[in-house]
Design an enzyme around this catalytic site. Structure first.
Site, short mmCIF file in Angstrom:
data_model
loop_
_atom_site.label_atom_id
_atom_site.label_comp_id
_atom_site.label_asym_id
_atom_site.label_seq_id
_atom_site.Cartn_x
_atom_site.Cartn_y
_atom_site.Cartn_z
N GLY A 66 0.62 -1.40 -0.13
CA GLY A 66 -0.45 0.31 0.38
C GLY A 66 1.47 1.83 0.15
N GLY A 113 0.36 -4.37 1.37
CA GLY A 113 -0.99 -4.72 0.86
C GLY A 113 -0.88 -6.35 -0.42
N GLU A 136 6.12 -4.52 7.78
CA GLU A 136 6.06 -3.66 8.38
C GLU A 136 6.63 -2.78 9.47
OE1 GLU A 136 2.52 -5.18 5.51
OE2 GLU A 136 3.65 -5.77 7.01
N ASP A 144 -0.71 -6.15 8.81
CA ASP A 144 -2.19 -5.38 8.86
C ASP A 144 -2.79 -6.69 7.29
OD1 ASP A 144 -1.15 -3.90 6.48
OD2 ASP A 144 -2.87 -3.04 6.85
#
Length: 332
Positions: A66, A113, A136, A144
């Site tokens: 992302g 992502g 991350e 996530d």
């Protein structure tokens, strides 16, 4: 005119989605999060389309993750920094629950992502070029996109090792972790897509190939060192292990955001008892929102992706300095 960031085309029986930001290794942005569910919804009612495939444009990879720089900047500017996360998680769930088979070709770089999109497909293909990671903790965030749902269910503590270190791994490890199903040579991906376009069932379009996994071979020290719910104890076991790989992992974790490491471990342990991917994604939304303030996210993105000095100043000097109450404050 600017080319669309997602190309959607029907080839025979196949709906083909191409992530189309090759210069950014197809990093996900808001426009892509709008286009992907629009195409999926249209093809849901299209009798021509028997299966959907997702691929990345260009030679470098499927998806680099992302666009967290944009998320950080939106939040710093006083905007809604969580909007992208909400949209991203909704797309991940839509892929997981889609009522036609979805095939993901995670060729080349597939991170963050991009893993969220690919790991929720029905047939998850990796190639000899795959470089996968949930990195991350490097930017002061947590894995996530529902990744803790999958990683908490990886064999032994392999998922814990990958999540806390943010390490990059290849096709064999992706299969061993349960994030991918099979290896297809990159030169053969076109043949797979052609078969799907001709109406082949995804399960019949490729054979099952389990490439060697370095992580699986290292399970003895990984399972021993990463057991339990205490991040401090985990790092101490790694540091005192007889395995050089374990000691290297400890040094890596020490370089990550201490707060993000502690939050990641808590998220993993909670995800193991979650009843569904949807439940984990709801929790991810809460954590992500709260990490925009009071965490290392903004500083981590600055150091890694904005200024690129690779020298973040974390809120805590060591994992030992992070309190239990601080960690729990990020969870619902």
């Amino acid at each position: 005119m600017t080319e669309p960031t997602v190309l959607a085309e029907v080839r025979g029986s196949l709906g083909l989605l191409t992530l189309n930001r090759p210069r950014a290794i197809n990093a996900l942005d808001v426009s892509m999060m709008e286009a992907l569910p629009e195409a999926l919804e249209a093809w849901r009612h299209d009798d021509r389309v028997r299966a959907v495939a997702m691929v990345g444009a260009g030679e470098r990879g499927f998806c680099a993750g992302g666009d967290v720089r944009a998320v950080r900047q939106a939040h710093l500017d006083g905007g809604d920094g969580t909007r992208f996360f909400r949209m991203e998680y909704a797309v991940d769930l839509a892929v997981a629950e889609y009522d036609k088979p979805v095939v993901a070709v995670m060729d080349g770089i597939t991170m963050g992502g991009g893993v969220g999109l690919g790991m929720n497909a029905d047939l998850r293909i990796v190639t000899e070029r795959t470089q996968m990671a949930m990195p991350e903790t490097i930017i002061g965030f947590f894995p996530d996109v529902g990744a803790t749902y999958r990683l908490s269910r990886s064999p032994g503590e392999l998922g814990t090792h990958v999540a806390l270190t943010g390490m990059t791994f290849g096709a064999g490890d992706a299969v061993a972790l349960g994030l991918a199903d099979t290896l297809v040579e990159s030169s053969g991906v076109g043949d797979v897509l052609d078969g799907l376009a001709k109406g082949d069932a995804p399960s019949a379009s490729v054979g099952r190939v389990d490439p060697p996994s370095g992580l699986a071979a290292a399970r003895a020290w990984i399972d021993e060192c990463y057991a339990g719910d205490d991040p401090v104890a985990i790092v101490e076991r790694l540091e005192t292990s007889s395995s050089p790989e374990a000691r290297a992992a400890a040094a890596t974790i020490r370089s990550r955001s201490p707060l993000a490491v502690a939050i990641t471990l808590e998220a993993l342990r909670r995800a193991l008892t979650a009843g569904s991917l949807s439940e984990v994604l709801e929790t991810d939304g809460v954590i992500a929102s709260r990490m925009l303030d009071g965490s290392d996210f903004a500083e981590g993105v600055r150091a890694q992706l904005v200024d690129k000095d690779r020298d973040p100043t974390w809120r805590h000097a060591r994992i030992e300095d992070v309190t239990r109450d601080e960690v729990l404050a990020f969870f619902p």
